[in-house]
Design a protein around this motif. Structure first.
Motif, short mmCIF file in Angstrom:
data_model
loop_
_atom_site.label_atom_id
_atom_site.label_comp_id
_atom_site.label_asym_id
_atom_site.label_seq_id
_atom_site.Cartn_x
_atom_site.Cartn_y
_atom_site.Cartn_z
N CYS A 222 28.08 44.18 18.27
CA CYS A 222 28.94 45.30 17.68
C CYS A 222 29.91 45.54 18.89
CB CYS A 222 28.21 46.15 17.13
SG CYS A 222 27.09 45.98 16.23
N ALA A 226 33.26 45.86 18.55
CA ALA A 226 34.27 46.64 18.19
C ALA A 226 34.87 47.15 20.19
CB ALA A 226 33.28 47.51 18.58
N ALA A 387 36.88 47.90 13.85
CA ALA A 387 36.44 48.66 15.14
C ALA A 387 35.98 49.33 14.80
CB ALA A 387 37.61 48.32 16.33
N THR A 388 35.81 50.48 14.21
CA THR A 388 35.53 51.98 13.56
C THR A 388 33.70 51.30 14.17
OG1 THR A 388 37.53 53.35 14.12
CG2 THR A 388 35.36 53.84 13.45
N CYS A 390 32.50 48.57 13.53
CA CYS A 390 31.39 47.97 14.98
C CYS A 390 31.08 48.86 15.44
CB CYS A 390 32.16 46.69 14.95
SG CYS A 390 32.64 45.12 14.20
N ILE A 391 31.13 50.11 15.97
CA ILE A 391 30.65 50.50 16.84
C ILE A 391 29.50 51.50 16.08
CG2 ILE A 391 33.11 53.16 16.38
CD1 ILE A 391 31.40 51.04 19.94
#
Length: 408
Positions: A222, A226, A387-388, A390-391
């Motif tokens: 992740c 991300a 990406a948000t 994933c984080i």
């Protein structure tokens, strides 16, 4: 040790790391200044020019994991000192470009080899084990090198091109950085303290973290996705920001100057994020950081040519760039053992490099086809949202089977 004691004993290490990381980012944050001159002189497309950065990032994917493992084994001092010399020569060689696109890409490959020896794992492996109470702030100062790079390299490159020509500007920038770094690193760069061995155990039998398990974990995957997707979106904008502003009527000097102001926000965002990481829960802070490129893309897309909107976008882009690596490195230090820190960081950064390489290449290709960067900004919005996500999916707990976190 208290935070004040940590800084009193080790203040020189974050400063050295900041300058080292600034050097590794020289090409990434100055190539936009060279782009207009070199593509016009050689008749290259912007995608062809940007492919040198792609070559650099892809080769980093191969080289950096091996280098990270080497840092974990022999320490950062010898690698860092050699790397300063190697990178100075490699960056200087970019001035030898003769108009053959394959030769330009080959020079990008040579530079990639030099960059690998001076990237984050080398410098942070010396910093992080010596900071615990103030680790977030120490990371922020170290990683502020990106802000320094954003602040100084576009202006130095523009000044050099106007007074020396673009060929001589490459070695001038490299020698300037190397002359500062080599004596500083010689006297200040030190290897991390030895890992304590439990009573009754030999060093050979000391427990070791399982780096293969760590790299297969949801946490590592992740974080890599991300940060990589985030970097793809932001690097695509950053490396094309100068020509983007020139297309809107700005001169080279004005465009480079406005781009360089982003460095102030990079440094500010990094320091603020590091301070907050020592005091706030990581997850909500990381989500707030990773959603910033969505706003940047929206502002640049919806308000083209608007000077106020451009300044807002540059500021937010600087804050985002300044905060993202802080968050990722801090999470790695929290969740993985010190004996594999450089390895895990190097592998995750290699994924960053691979995905980041697609951003400038995609942006340049879209401009070549549509004579506009707007389609790239439209694509950037859903990518930044991914990406948000994933984080947000990074687990709160350390990885099972891996020594948790780096302690002093």
């Amino acid at each position: 040790m208290t935070a004040k004691q940590e800084w009193a004993a080790n203040w020189q290490l974050p400063l050295l790391a900041m300058l080292g990381i600034a050097g590794a980012a020289t090409f990434g944050y100055s190539s936009g200044v060279f782009m207009e001159q070199m593509t016009r002189e050689f008749g290259w497309s912007r995608a062809q020019f940007s492919a040198a950065f792609t070559v650099q990032m892809v080769l980093g994917l191969i080289v950096m994991p091996f280098l990270g493992r080497l840092v974990d084994r022999i320490g950062p001092r010898r690698i860092g000192l050699a790397g300063i010399c190697i990178y100075t020569l490699a960056f200087s060689a970019l001035g030898l470009a003769n108009g053959t696109i394959w030769q330009w890409w080959l020079l990008g490959a040579v530079q990639a080899f030099g960059v690998a020896f001076i990237t984050n794992p080398v410098w942070l492996s010396s910093v992080i084990p010596r900071f615990h109470a103030s680790r977030g702030l120490a990371l922020a100062v170290s990683l502020a090198g990106i802000g320094v790079a954003t602040l100084i390299w576009p202006n130095i490159a523009a000044f050099g091109i106007q007074h020396l020509g673009w060929r001589m500007t490459f070695p001038a920038m490299a020698i300037l950085w190397g002359a500062i770094m080599l004596p500083f690193a010689w006297f200040c760069l030190i290897d991390p303290p030895a890992i304590e061995v439990p009573t009754g155990a030999t060093e050979a039998k000391a427990p070791k973290s399982d780096y293969l398990r760590a790299l297969r974990s949801r946490t590592a995957i992740c974080l890599a996705l991300a940060g990589g997707i985030f970097a793809s979106v932001t690097y695509g904008i950053i490396l094309n920001l100068v020509p983007m502003l020139q297309a809107q009527g700005m001169t080279l000097t004005a465009a480079a100057g406005l781009t360089s102001t982003m460095g102030i926000f990079v440094i500010g965002g990094r320091i603020a994020t590091g301070y907050l990481l020592d005091r706030l829960p990581t997850r909500p802070l990381s989500i707030a950081v990773f959603v910033l490129p969505v706003i940047v893309c929206l502002v640049l897309w919806l308000f083209p040519g608007n000077s106020i909107a451009i300044m807002v976008a540059v500021a937010l882009l600087g804050l985002a760039t300044g905060s993202e690596t802080d968050v990722v490195v801090y999470m790695i230090a929290q969740r993985f053992g010190r004996d594999i820190f450089a390895t895990v960081l190097a592998v995750i950064m290699s994924v960053f490099a691979l995905l980041a390489a697609t951003g400038p290449l995609l942006a340049g290709s879209i401009f070549d086809q549509y004579d506009s960067y707007e389609p790239y900004l439209m694509i950037g919005i859903p990518l930044a949202l991914l990406a948000t996500l994933c984080i947000a999916l990074v687990p709160d707990r350390p990885v099972a089977g891996v020594d948790a976190g780096i302690t002093v």
